[in-house]
Design a protein around this motif. Structure first.
Motif, short mmCIF file in Angstrom:
data_model
loop_
_atom_site.label_atom_id
_atom_site.label_comp_id
_atom_site.label_asym_id
_atom_site.label_seq_id
_atom_site.Cartn_x
_atom_site.Cartn_y
_atom_site.Cartn_z
N LYS A 59 -10.45 46.36 65.23
CA LYS A 59 -10.86 47.83 65.13
C LYS A 59 -10.61 48.39 63.82
O LYS A 59 -11.59 49.06 63.17
CB LYS A 59 -10.24 48.86 66.23
N VAL A 60 -9.44 47.79 62.91
CA VAL A 60 -9.17 48.30 61.93
C VAL A 60 -10.37 47.87 60.88
O VAL A 60 -10.73 48.40 59.85
CB VAL A 60 -7.76 48.00 61.19
N THR A 83 -16.09 45.06 69.08
CA THR A 83 -15.87 44.26 70.03
C THR A 83 -16.63 44.47 71.16
O THR A 83 -17.02 45.25 71.72
CB THR A 83 -14.30 44.47 70.41
N LEU A 84 -17.15 43.27 71.78
CA LEU A 84 -18.18 43.32 72.91
C LEU A 84 -17.51 42.50 74.02
O LEU A 84 -16.89 41.39 73.88
CB LEU A 84 -19.54 42.78 72.54
N ALA A 85 -17.30 43.12 75.31
CA ALA A 85 -16.56 42.24 76.34
C ALA A 85 -17.60 41.93 77.26
O ALA A 85 -18.34 42.58 77.86
CB ALA A 85 -15.82 43.31 77.17
N SER A 86 -17.56 40.43 77.40
CA SER A 86 -18.52 39.90 78.27
C SER A 86 -18.12 40.27 79.88
O SER A 86 -16.73 39.89 80.15
CB SER A 86 -18.64 38.43 78.23
N SER A 87 -18.86 41.07 80.68
CA SER A 87 -18.50 41.54 81.83
C SER A 87 -19.24 41.13 82.99
O SER A 87 -20.39 40.71 82.95
CB SER A 87 -18.51 43.09 81.79
N GLY A 104 -13.75 36.08 78.87
CA GLY A 104 -12.54 35.86 79.78
C GLY A 104 -12.17 34.67 80.52
O GLY A 104 -13.21 33.96 80.45
N ASN A 105 -11.43 34.76 81.45
CA ASN A 105 -11.03 33.90 82.35
C ASN A 105 -12.00 33.39 83.31
O ASN A 105 -12.98 33.90 83.74
CB ASN A 105 -9.93 34.18 83.20
N GLU A 106 -12.25 31.98 83.84
CA GLU A 106 -13.27 31.56 84.34
C GLU A 106 -13.48 32.33 85.74
O GLU A 106 -14.76 32.35 86.15
CB GLU A 106 -13.08 30.07 84.67
N GLY A 107 -12.27 32.60 86.35
CA GLY A 107 -12.38 33.22 87.84
C GLY A 107 -12.18 34.78 87.74
O GLY A 107 -13.01 35.59 88.23
N ALA A 108 -11.39 35.13 87.03
CA ALA A 108 -11.09 36.78 87.03
C ALA A 108 -11.78 37.51 86.01
O ALA A 108 -12.05 38.53 85.87
CB ALA A 108 -9.62 36.80 86.98
N GLY A 109 -12.37 36.83 84.96
CA GLY A 109 -13.04 37.43 83.70
C GLY A 109 -11.80 38.17 82.79
O GLY A 109 -10.60 37.92 82.81
N LEU A 110 -12.34 39.18 82.25
CA LEU A 110 -11.30 39.93 81.27
C LEU A 110 -10.82 40.99 82.31
O LEU A 110 -11.40 41.45 83.08
CB LEU A 110 -12.26 40.58 80.26
N PRO A 111 -9.50 41.18 81.90
CA PRO A 111 -8.86 42.34 82.34
C PRO A 111 -9.52 43.66 82.40
O PRO A 111 -10.02 43.84 81.30
CB PRO A 111 -7.34 42.34 82.07
N GLU A 112 -9.47 44.61 83.26
CA GLU A 112 -10.02 45.69 83.08
C GLU A 112 -9.66 46.60 81.95
O GLU A 112 -10.57 47.24 81.24
CB GLU A 112 -9.96 46.80 84.58
N ASP A 113 -8.33 46.62 81.50
CA ASP A 113 -7.92 47.09 80.44
C ASP A 113 -8.68 46.77 79.15
O ASP A 113 -8.68 47.54 78.22
CB ASP A 113 -6.30 47.39 80.29
N VAL A 114 -8.68 45.55 79.17
CA VAL A 114 -9.34 45.05 77.91
C VAL A 114 -10.75 45.47 77.67
O VAL A 114 -11.34 45.64 76.88
CB VAL A 114 -9.15 43.37 78.18
N GLU A 115 -11.70 45.39 79.15
CA GLU A 115 -12.85 45.81 78.77
C GLU A 115 -12.98 47.23 78.57
O GLU A 115 -13.88 47.35 77.64
CB GLU A 115 -13.25 45.62 80.49
N ARG A 116 -12.07 48.03 79.09
CA ARG A 116 -12.00 49.38 78.59
C ARG A 116 -11.91 49.72 77.25
O ARG A 116 -12.46 50.54 76.54
CB ARG A 116 -11.06 50.17 79.48
N SER A 117 -10.77 48.82 76.51
CA SER A 117 -10.37 48.99 75.13
C SER A 117 -11.74 48.50 74.13
O SER A 117 -11.61 48.71 72.98
CB SER A 117 -9.28 48.17 74.97
N ALA A 118 -12.68 47.66 74.72
CA ALA A 118 -13.59 47.06 73.84
C ALA A 118 -14.42 48.21 73.52
O ALA A 118 -14.76 49.09 74.11
CB ALA A 118 -14.34 45.83 74.49
N ASP A 119 -15.31 48.00 72.42
CA ASP A 119 -16.13 48.80 72.04
C ASP A 119 -17.32 49.06 72.85
O ASP A 119 -18.10 50.16 73.13
CB ASP A 119 -16.85 48.46 70.73
N ALA A 120 -17.87 48.02 73.66
CA ALA A 120 -18.72 47.88 74.57
C ALA A 120 -18.76 46.81 75.51
O ALA A 120 -18.11 45.86 75.37
CB ALA A 120 -20.44 47.88 74.01
N ARG A 121 -19.27 47.05 76.76
CA ARG A 121 -19.36 45.97 77.71
C ARG A 121 -20.80 45.50 77.94
O ARG A 121 -21.68 46.17 77.52
CB ARG A 121 -18.76 46.46 79.18
N ILE A 122 -20.79 44.05 77.93
CA ILE A 122 -22.33 43.33 77.85
C ILE A 122 -22.20 42.39 79.07
O ILE A 122 -21.13 41.81 79.51
CB ILE A 122 -22.27 42.66 76.52
#
Length: 308
Positions: A213-214, A219-223, A251-269
């Protein structure tokens, strides 16, 4: 036991200079190769093991420092192919020989080709990852967060490198760590790409996200999930400007990215898919996303070239 000079140029000198064959399972070199290949761990000096003529060739071409190369008796048939790379003046490392039986005992593959190397992988700093090469319009990074399967890690790195990514970062995600990109299985799956692509392993994910961020890297979170009421929209791959500095979070093969990580990313894709299909394998999804990134970035390069 080892020779540091160039390979002999004729049969007579080859016979005179040939090193002795390592015949003890307790030889320190064979112990290091066994730890790095079959054990999948770095040696005490920090080198990792690569096995097979293609991977050893990639290691020799990569510019990474080589600690040693090992041939088995049957693996000597590959020496001629690798000799021009081993004989370069800047390459100074021992070339070792052992028996087929001992080589099989340290190899990680079922049918070893009889050639392996100990390599010091090139580990990048965060600042180095932000310095994109002149051939790239901006940094394009992949962040592997909790990708546990080394085969997926290697395949994602191979795909990222093929489609123009400029660097990679590995980090743990929640309770899920990311497999080492330099483990034997990951290196095989990457076809050696992990030795060429700048990689920063073992980052703290919260610290990494703050640093990105700095540095003004988007950051794009694969969702894989649809947005809930009140959540920002999820973008399709072609709705993102991949020519900006971008870090794709996988993210992880089964669980993907944690929701807090997805929310902190600049966008979800999210990749649109046919009904009835929930998600793609992590490596397959990364391939689709990086293909779109390459399409846009190559198009920009072509336009810039035409104008100049």
């Amino acid at each position: 036991m080892a020779t540091l000079g160039k390979p002999a140029r004729n049969a007579a000198s080859a016979s005179a200079a040939a090193p002795g064959i390592l015949t003890s399972r307790d030889n320190r070199w064979l112990k290091e190769f066994r730890l790095a290949l079959r054990g999948g761990l770095p040696t005490e000096s920090g080198s990792v093991g690569v096995e097979g003529v293609r991977l050893v060739e990639e290691a020799l071409r990569s510019g990474c420092r080589i600690e040693a190369v090992l041939f088995s008796e049957s693996g000597e048939r590959h020496h001629e192919r690798l000799a021009p790379l081993i004989a370069r003046p800047e390459m100074a490392f021992p070339t070792l020989r052992t028996t087929d039986r001992l080589f099989e005992g340290l190899a990680d593959t079922e049918h070893p080709q009889g050639v392996a190397a100990l390599v010091y992988p090139r580990v990048a700093t965060f600042d180095e990852l932000l310095n994109s090469p002149t051939s790239a319009c901006a940094p394009l990074l992949v962040v592997l967060a909790g990708v546990q399967d080394p085969g997926n890690v290697g395949t994602i790195l191979r795909t990222a490198g093929a489609f123009g990514a400029t660097g990679a970062i590995t980090a743990a995600s929640g309770q899920s760590g990311t497999a080492s990109p330099f483990s034997p299985k990951a290196l095989r799956a990457s076809a050696g790409a992990a030795l060429h692509l700048p990689i920063l392993p073992g980052m703290s994910l919260p610290i990494l996200l703050a640093q990105l961020k700095v540095a003004n890297v988007r950051t794009l979170a694969s969702s894989v999930r649809e947005p809930r009421d009140g959540e920002p929209r999820v973008f399709s791959p072609w709705e993102v400007d991949w020519c900006d500095p971008v870090a794709l979070l996988v993210g992880n093969e089964g669980a993907g990215l944690p929701e807090d990580v997805e929310r902190s990313a600049d966008a979800r894709i999210r990749i649109p898919m046919a009904s009835g299909i929930e998600s793609l394998n992590a490596a397959a999804a990364a391939a689709v996303l990086f293909y779109e990134a390459a399409r846009q970035r190559n198009s920009l390069s072509e336009k810039s070239g035409a104008k100049s």
